[in-house]
Design a protein around this motif. Structure first.
Motif, mmCIF file in Angstrom:
data_model
loop_
_atom_site.group_PDB
_atom_site.id
_atom_site.type_symbol
_atom_site.label_atom_id
_atom_site.label_comp_id
_atom_site.label_asym_id
_atom_site.label_seq_id
_atom_site.Cartn_x
_atom_site.Cartn_y
_atom_site.Cartn_z
ATOM 1 N N VAL A 189 0.856 -1.192 0.000
ATOM 2 C CA VAL A 189 0.000 0.000 0.000
ATOM 3 C C VAL A 189 0.888 1.236 0.000
ATOM 4 N N ALA A 190 0.455 2.256 -0.740
ATOM 5 C CA ALA A 190 1.210 3.506 -0.830
ATOM 6 C C ALA A 190 0.222 4.675 -0.868
ATOM 7 N N PRO A 191 0.705 5.916 -0.647
ATOM 8 C CA PRO A 191 -0.180 7.087 -0.725
ATOM 9 C C PRO A 191 -0.845 7.201 -2.096
ATOM 10 N N ASN A 192 -1.992 7.843 -2.134
ATOM 11 C CA ASN A 192 -2.754 7.971 -3.380
ATOM 12 C C ASN A 192 -1.972 8.657 -4.491
ATOM 13 N N ASP A 193 -1.081 9.585 -4.128
ATOM 14 C CA ASP A 193 -0.327 10.328 -5.146
ATOM 15 C C ASP A 193 1.034 9.705 -5.444
ATOM 16 N N ALA A 241 -7.926 6.624 4.072
ATOM 17 C CA ALA A 241 -8.322 7.313 2.831
ATOM 18 C C ALA A 241 -7.130 7.936 2.119
ATOM 19 N N CYS A 242 -5.990 8.009 2.828
ATOM 20 C CA CYS A 242 -4.763 8.578 2.261
ATOM 21 C C CYS A 242 -4.163 7.726 1.166
ATOM 22 N N CYS A 243 -4.545 6.438 1.160
ATOM 23 C CA CYS A 243 -3.686 5.474 0.477
ATOM 24 C C CYS A 243 -4.467 4.478 -0.379
ATOM 25 N N LYS A 244 -3.713 3.660 -1.116
ATOM 26 C CA LYS A 244 -4.311 2.664 -2.010
ATOM 27 C C LYS A 244 -3.407 1.439 -2.114
ATOM 28 N N VAL A 245 -3.992 0.327 -2.552
ATOM 29 C CA VAL A 245 -3.211 -0.882 -2.822
ATOM 30 C C VAL A 245 -2.507 -0.709 -4.151
#
Length: 261
Positions: free
Chosen positions: A120-124, A199-203
């Motif tokens: 998982v990492a930040p959305n940007d 909500a900061c992040c995504k797979v």
């Protein structure tokens, strides 16, 4: 004489009932179950001091199947195997992977679930994959003394791998921008992403488990040589798989069968 005889007969009967009750009480298996309590949705200690999660419900179902009187004991992850060896509890039900290194210290039951790791990492983020090259030069967080930290240190050798005592601590550093990504069980990470903080992040992607690191799945650890307990737990795992109790617990937490292939 008739009254006296009845009293005389009643006394041995009462004594026999007490003896049978004592024998039954002695026959009840008593177990202490060690768990971390800091790894939702598998095991988590709530604000009121109670334990919840998939591991906890599975443990309760196994205890019921074995007709055992079970008590939970929470223990920090990095000391959980030494605590088992020292007799603080009788079994570990805490999402512990069955690995060759751990098998040198403890015995394991058959698996009771098996889910893949993910990153998982930040959305940007500019991270586009989960290979060594994709993560080169990045700072990667993982919980220490886990299969995920072993994988990160082995396969992300061009990254700066930071280890944390608990999953909650690496999540905090990820949220606050001190990490580029984290690695853990996909279910644990997806649970985090459902939260307000997540909500900061995504797979970024999932990983194919390397069996030399991850082993065949998640099992219950017992002290070396305690074959009777291990086999009773194995029989109980099979029983709750067969009678539908496992599926009932699984469906409470997940939309797929975490038992794996």
């Amino acid at each position: 004489m008739r009254i006296s005889r009845r009293i005389a007969l009643a006394v041995p009967a009462a004594a026999l009932a007490l003896a049978m009750g004592a024998a039954n009480a002695q026959d009840t298996m008593k177990l202490k179950i060690g768990t971390e309590g800091a790894y939702p949705p598998f095991n988590n200690l709530t604000s009121d001091g109670s334990l919840e999660g998939f591991d906890i419900d599975i443990a309760k179902a196994l205890c019921e199947e074995m007709k055992a009187d079970c008590e939970f004991v929470t223990q920090d992850w990095d000391g959980i195997i030494p605590a088992l060896q020292a007799g603080k509890f009788d079994a570990i039900i805490a999402s512990m992977s069955i690995t060759e290194d751990r098998l040198k210290e403890v015995d394991f039951t058959d698996k009771y679930y098996n889910t893949p790791p993910a990153v998982v990492a930040p959305n940007d983020t500019d991270i586009e994959g989960v290979t060594k090259e994709d993560l080169a030069g990045k700072t990667i967080g993982a919980q220490g003394s886990t299969t995920h930290s072993t994988y990160a240190e082995t396969h992300f050798s061009d990254s700066d791998v930071k280890l944390y005592p608990t999953a909650e601590e690496y999540k905090l550093d990820l949220i606050n921008g001190r990490l580029d990504a984290v690695i853990d069980d996909v279910v644990v990470l997806e649970e985090f992403l459902k939260s307000d903080e997540g909500a900061c992040c995504k797979v970024v992607g999932t990983l194919t488990p390397v069996e030399e690191i991850y082993g065949p799945g998640i099992g219950i650890a017992v002290r070396k040589g305690e074959d009777d307990l291990r086999e009773k737990l194995n029989a109980a795992i099979k029983a709750i798989r067969d009678n539908g109790k496992y599926k009932e617990i699984n469906d409470k937490y997940f939309s797929f069968d975490v038992y794996g292939g």
